[in-house]
Scaffold this motif. Structure first.
Motif, PDB file in Angstrom:
ATOM      1  N   ILE A  67       9.829 -14.814  -8.531  1.00  0.00           N
ATOM      2  CA  ILE A  67       8.436 -14.300  -8.931  1.00  0.00           C
ATOM      3  C   ILE A  67       7.511 -13.573  -7.840  1.00  0.00           C
ATOM      4  O   ILE A  67       7.036 -12.779  -7.970  1.00  0.00           O
ATOM      5  N   ALA A  68       7.499 -14.656  -7.021  1.00  0.00           N
ATOM      6  CA  ALA A  68       6.360 -14.211  -6.024  1.00  0.00           C
ATOM      7  C   ALA A  68       6.810 -13.215  -5.092  1.00  0.00           C
ATOM      8  O   ALA A  68       6.284 -12.187  -4.794  1.00  0.00           O
ATOM      9  N   GLN A  69       8.116 -13.055  -4.637  1.00  0.00           N
ATOM     10  CA  GLN A  69       8.711 -11.966  -3.956  1.00  0.00           C
ATOM     11  C   GLN A  69       8.494 -10.748  -5.031  1.00  0.00           C
ATOM     12  O   GLN A  69       8.465  -9.547  -4.405  1.00  0.00           O
ATOM     13  N   ARG A  70       9.041 -10.859  -6.269  1.00  0.00           N
ATOM     14  CA  ARG A  70       9.081  -9.672  -7.095  1.00  0.00           C
ATOM     15  C   ARG A  70       7.734  -8.958  -7.361  1.00  0.00           C
ATOM     16  O   ARG A  70       7.583  -7.632  -7.158  1.00  0.00           O
ATOM     17  N   ILE A  71       6.705  -9.570  -7.199  1.00  0.00           N
ATOM     18  CA  ILE A  71       5.432  -9.094  -7.442  1.00  0.00           C
ATOM     19  C   ILE A  71       5.005  -8.074  -6.136  1.00  0.00           C
ATOM     20  O   ILE A  71       4.504  -7.015  -6.178  1.00  0.00           O
ATOM     21  N   THR A  72       5.312  -9.023  -4.932  1.00  0.00           N
ATOM     22  CA  THR A  72       5.090  -8.019  -3.800  1.00  0.00           C
ATOM     23  C   THR A  72       5.905  -7.076  -3.713  1.00  0.00           C
ATOM     24  O   THR A  72       5.413  -5.843  -3.219  1.00  0.00           O
ATOM     25  N   GLN A  73       7.410  -6.837  -4.008  1.00  0.00           N
ATOM     26  CA  GLN A  73       8.378  -5.843  -4.036  1.00  0.00           C
ATOM     27  C   GLN A  73       7.933  -4.702  -4.716  1.00  0.00           C
ATOM     28  O   GLN A  73       7.624  -3.616  -4.341  1.00  0.00           O
ATOM     29  N   TYR A  74       7.137  -5.025  -5.973  1.00  0.00           N
ATOM     30  CA  TYR A  74       6.458  -3.828  -6.897  1.00  0.00           C
ATOM     31  C   TYR A  74       5.128  -3.452  -6.034  1.00  0.00           C
ATOM     32  O   TYR A  74       4.769  -2.180  -6.101  1.00  0.00           O
ATOM     33  N   ALA A  75       4.267  -4.293  -5.785  1.00  0.00           N
ATOM     34  CA  ALA A  75       3.048  -3.862  -5.383  1.00  0.00           C
ATOM     35  C   ALA A  75       3.358  -3.045  -3.926  1.00  0.00           C
ATOM     36  O   ALA A  75       2.332  -2.279  -3.844  1.00  0.00           O
ATOM     37  N   LEU A  76       4.427  -3.388  -3.179  1.00  0.00           N
ATOM     38  CA  LEU A  76       4.192  -2.534  -1.958  1.00  0.00           C
ATOM     39  C   LEU A  76       5.724  -1.804  -1.873  1.00  0.00           C
ATOM     40  O   LEU A  76       6.220  -1.751  -0.770  1.00  0.00           O
ATOM     41  N   ALA A  77       6.117  -1.474  -2.944  1.00  0.00           N
ATOM     42  CA  ALA A  77       7.233  -0.462  -3.033  1.00  0.00           C
ATOM     43  C   ALA A  77       7.213   0.582  -2.359  1.00  0.00           C
ATOM     44  O   ALA A  77       8.002   1.210  -1.542  1.00  0.00           O
ATOM     45  N   VAL A  78       5.941   1.246  -2.226  1.00  0.00           N
ATOM     46  CA  VAL A  78       5.560   2.296  -1.439  1.00  0.00           C
ATOM     47  C   VAL A  78       4.793   2.011  -0.173  1.00  0.00           C
ATOM     48  O   VAL A  78       3.779   1.263  -0.435  1.00  0.00           O
ATOM     49  N   ASP A  79       5.106   2.510   0.882  1.00  0.00           N
ATOM     50  CA  ASP A  79       4.486   2.147   2.284  1.00  0.00           C
ATOM     51  C   ASP A  79       3.042   2.514   2.148  1.00  0.00           C
ATOM     52  O   ASP A  79       2.810   3.587   1.559  1.00  0.00           O
ATOM     53  N   PRO A  80       2.053   1.793   2.567  1.00  0.00           N
ATOM     54  CA  PRO A  80       0.719   2.529   2.717  1.00  0.00           C
ATOM     55  C   PRO A  80       0.537   3.250   3.617  1.00  0.00           C
ATOM     56  O   PRO A  80       1.653   3.401   4.416  1.00  0.00           O
ATOM     57  N   VAL A  81      -0.372   4.337   3.564  1.00  0.00           N
ATOM     58  CA  VAL A  81      -0.705   5.027   4.365  1.00  0.00           C
ATOM     59  C   VAL A  81      -1.719   4.704   5.484  1.00  0.00           C
ATOM     60  O   VAL A  81      -2.690   4.299   4.788  1.00  0.00           O
ATOM     61  N   ARG A  82      -1.576   5.063   6.585  1.00  0.00           N
ATOM     62  CA  ARG A  82      -2.463   4.759   7.588  1.00  0.00           C
ATOM     63  C   ARG A  82      -2.776   5.730   8.604  1.00  0.00           C
ATOM     64  O   ARG A  82      -2.230   5.940   9.563  1.00  0.00           O
ATOM     65  N   GLU A 102       5.464  -5.612   7.309  1.00  0.00           N
ATOM     66  CA  GLU A 102       5.688  -6.927   7.153  1.00  0.00           C
ATOM     67  C   GLU A 102       4.591  -7.800   6.903  1.00  0.00           C
ATOM     68  O   GLU A 102       4.802  -9.165   6.162  1.00  0.00           O
ATOM     69  N   VAL A 103       3.687  -7.957   7.821  1.00  0.00           N
ATOM     70  CA  VAL A 103       2.591  -8.942   7.920  1.00  0.00           C
ATOM     71  C   VAL A 103       1.762  -9.026   6.300  1.00  0.00           C
ATOM     72  O   VAL A 103       1.536  -9.737   5.713  1.00  0.00           O
ATOM     73  N   MET A 104       1.619  -7.592   5.845  1.00  0.00           N
ATOM     74  CA  MET A 104       0.865  -7.616   4.644  1.00  0.00           C
ATOM     75  C   MET A 104       1.572  -7.971   3.439  1.00  0.00           C
ATOM     76  O   MET A 104       1.036  -8.492   2.429  1.00  0.00           O
ATOM     77  N   ARG A 105       3.119  -7.818   3.594  1.00  0.00           N
ATOM     78  CA  ARG A 105       3.999  -8.290   2.638  1.00  0.00           C
ATOM     79  C   ARG A 105       3.956  -9.759   2.550  1.00  0.00           C
ATOM     80  O   ARG A 105       3.883 -10.552   1.492  1.00  0.00           O
ATOM     81  N   GLN A 106       3.810 -10.406   3.903  1.00  0.00           N
ATOM     82  CA  GLN A 106       3.745 -11.998   3.872  1.00  0.00           C
ATOM     83  C   GLN A 106       2.304 -12.508   3.079  1.00  0.00           C
ATOM     84  O   GLN A 106       2.338 -13.559   2.338  1.00  0.00           O
ATOM     85  N   ALA A 107       1.368 -11.611   3.466  1.00  0.00           N
ATOM     86  CA  ALA A 107      -0.031 -12.178   3.324  1.00  0.00           C
ATOM     87  C   ALA A 107       0.135 -11.986   1.434  1.00  0.00           C
ATOM     88  O   ALA A 107      -0.577 -12.775   0.708  1.00  0.00           O
ATOM     89  N   TYR A 335       8.013 -15.821 -17.412  1.00  0.00           N
ATOM     90  CA  TYR A 335       7.918 -14.523 -16.798  1.00  0.00           C
ATOM     91  C   TYR A 335       6.500 -13.929 -17.782  1.00  0.00           C
ATOM     92  O   TYR A 335       5.751 -13.021 -17.188  1.00  0.00           O
ATOM     93  N   ASP A 336       6.417 -14.360 -18.990  1.00  0.00           N
ATOM     94  CA  ASP A 336       5.329 -14.104 -19.886  1.00  0.00           C
ATOM     95  C   ASP A 336       3.930 -14.599 -19.051  1.00  0.00           C
ATOM     96  O   ASP A 336       2.896 -13.925 -19.001  1.00  0.00           O
ATOM     97  N   VAL A 337       4.104 -15.709 -18.533  1.00  0.00           N
ATOM     98  CA  VAL A 337       2.852 -16.263 -17.954  1.00  0.00           C
ATOM     99  C   VAL A 337       2.395 -15.438 -16.894  1.00  0.00           C
ATOM    100  O   VAL A 337       1.193 -15.347 -16.597  1.00  0.00           O
TER     101      VAL A 337
END
Length: 488
Positions: A67-82, A102-107, A335-337
């Motif tokens: 669950i923890a990794q999946r949320i990160t994968q969805y949230a950062l599926a597209v690389d941020p623009v810098r 990678e650092v922001m994925r860890q965060a 998963y509903d939680v």
């Protein structure tokens, strides 16, 4: 109490309140044999021998990590623009080889596990003048790393709502001298807006200190506003408890399967008495007791008034099926939680309103996560700019378009619509427009390219109708057919 003792022992009230839950969440995320021993519960009627075997046999479905990794994968599926970011720092954000992504994925993952995460933005200490060659050779540049809340022991905010000071626990290994036994210790570094001090428990005093040239405490706190911001516990605690229930249920189901294969012996009371005499040589003592260990547990004893027949018994398969049905329900609730409504029990049975609500639920969750990470990273760049004025503060933009719908069905449906026979040009344009929107949801197409694609679709012209050719027969020449017959 000495200064160093106080520095090592002081804890923030929130740290004290949540440290136990944080450690449990950390252990659940890590999994493995040690966590199984920690989470597996021995029930009242279970003898030590059986519980020990059940521990050895148990296996752990690591849903908390998933669950923890999946949320990160969805949230950062597209690389941020810098925009305007230092390319060298983006590629080595941590000064240890981790990129900014990678650092922001860890965060993000730390935020999922604990409900709180920190970014520390530092710079290596050096003496003397620094030119470009030395800076590149010694990698003298600012860096940023993600920290769990277990590493930041104590902190305080000022009236300006900026950190006044913070204490960070560092795990340091002394191993530079190969002739000296390696030693790992937990040191504490105190940061204020003006200076920093490093305390070593072996010395019991400050071993290093220096000026803080940034004028701020170089830490960025990331907290879910609807969690600790409302004085509430973090939702990941509930995830861990449900996951523990699944672990224990699955362990019991597994042992039921073992019992079905290896039944439990039931003997008559008369047999038990005879066996006891054989064991003691006919001499009965209070300290002697009969225990026939067969297969995987002690035998059960029946009196002559009961069946009096030695036999094996085992649980039926119904109990195992019931346990695993309950586990399937617990997994769904798990998963509903979290709010991952894309794991719906029956998508076919859902109403359109329900699907739309689920979509908005997940999307809003991810948008909020993108907001938190974007603000935290921007703050980190600002602190690194304070360490080194040559490091620009980029324009950081995180993706806020998330494709959480059932993409496989959407694409399949789109392909079917595109293959409708005898479809007109306007129908084809509409289908292609939907395809562009779907691609944008998956991969966030830049606005200029999206406009160009839509313009290209709008300018599509109907294919020209081919002229019919009847084998070279010229209908305007009435004598041509007669000539062909005459030649034949």
């Amino acid at each position: 109490m000495s200064e160093s003792t106080f520095i090592f022992n002081s804890r923030h009230p929130e740290y004290i309140a949540h440290a136990e839950a944080w450690r449990r969440a950390q252990d659940a995320y890590s999994g493995g044999t040690e966590y199984i021993r920690q989470a597996l519960i021995r029930h009242v009627s279970e003898i030590p021998l059986e519980f020990e075997e059940r521990q050895r046999r148990a296996y752990y479905f690591n849903y908390p990590r998933n669950i923890a990794q999946r949320i990160t994968q969805y949230a950062l599926a597209v690389d941020p623009v810098r925009a305007n970011a230092n390319a060298e720092l983006v590629e080595d954000f941590s000064r240890s080889g981790l990129r900014a992504n990678e650092v922001m994925r860890q965060a993000s993952t730390l935020l999922n596990i604990y409900g709180r995460a920190w970014l520390f933005c530092g710079a290596p200490a050096f003496e003397g003048a620094v030119d470009r060659e030395r800076a590149e050779r010694e990698r003298l540049r600012p860096y940023c790393v993600a920290l769990s809340p277990l590493s930041v022991k104590d902190w305080a905010y000022g009236d300006d709502r900026r950190l006044l000071w913070a204490k960070i626990e560092e795990l340091h290994t002394y191993d530079s001298d190969p002739a000296v036994l390696r030693q790992t210790v937990r040191r504490v570094r105190l940061w204020t807006r003006e200076y920093w001090k490093l305390y070593d428990p072996r010395e019991g005093k400050v071993i290093e200190e220096g000026r803080n040239l940034t004028g701020v405490v170089p830490l960025v706190e990331i907290t879910e506003p609807d969690g600790f911001g409302l004085d509430a516990n973090h939702w990941f605690e509930d995830v861990v408890r449900i996951s523990d229930a699944i672990l224990n249920n699955e362990s019991e189901a597994q042992m039921n399967v073992v019992k079905q294969m290896f039944g439990m012996l039931v003997v008559s009371e008369n047999f038990q008495r005879g066996a006891a005499k054989a064991v003691t040589g006919g001499k009965k003592t209070e300290s002697d007791s009969f225990s026939a260990v067969v297969a995987r547990s002690a035998a059960l004893v029946e009196s002559p008034e009961e069946k009096g027949i030695s036999r094996y018994i085992s649980p039926s398969g119904v109990e195992t099926l019931t346990i695993r049905t309950e586990n399937a329900n617990l997994k769904q609730e798990l998963y509903d939680v979290v709010g991952l409504a894309i794991q719906s029990r029956s998508k076919e049975a859902q109403t359109a309103e329900s699907k739309a609500w689920d979509f908005q639920n997940v999307t809003q969750f991810l948008v909020n996560r993108a907001d938190l990470l974007e603000q935290a990273e921007l703050r980190a760049w600002e602190i690194m700019n304070r360490w080194d004025g040559s490091v620009p503060v980029p324009e950081v933009t995180y993706n806020r378009k998330f494709a959480v719908r059932d993409l496989e069905k959407n694409i399949a449906g789109l392909l079917q619509l595109s293959n409708v026979p005898d479809a007109g040009i306007e129908y084809r344009k509409a289908a292609l427009g939907i395809a562009v929107e779907l691609l944008d949801a998956i991969g966030s197409i830049p606005d200029e390219r999206k406009k160009a694609l839509l313009k290209e679709i709008e300018e599509i012209q109907p294919a020209p109708v081919p002229e019919l050719d009847f084998g070279g027969v010229d209908n305007d020449d009435p004598d041509k057919e007669a000539k062909q017959f005459s030649q034949a």
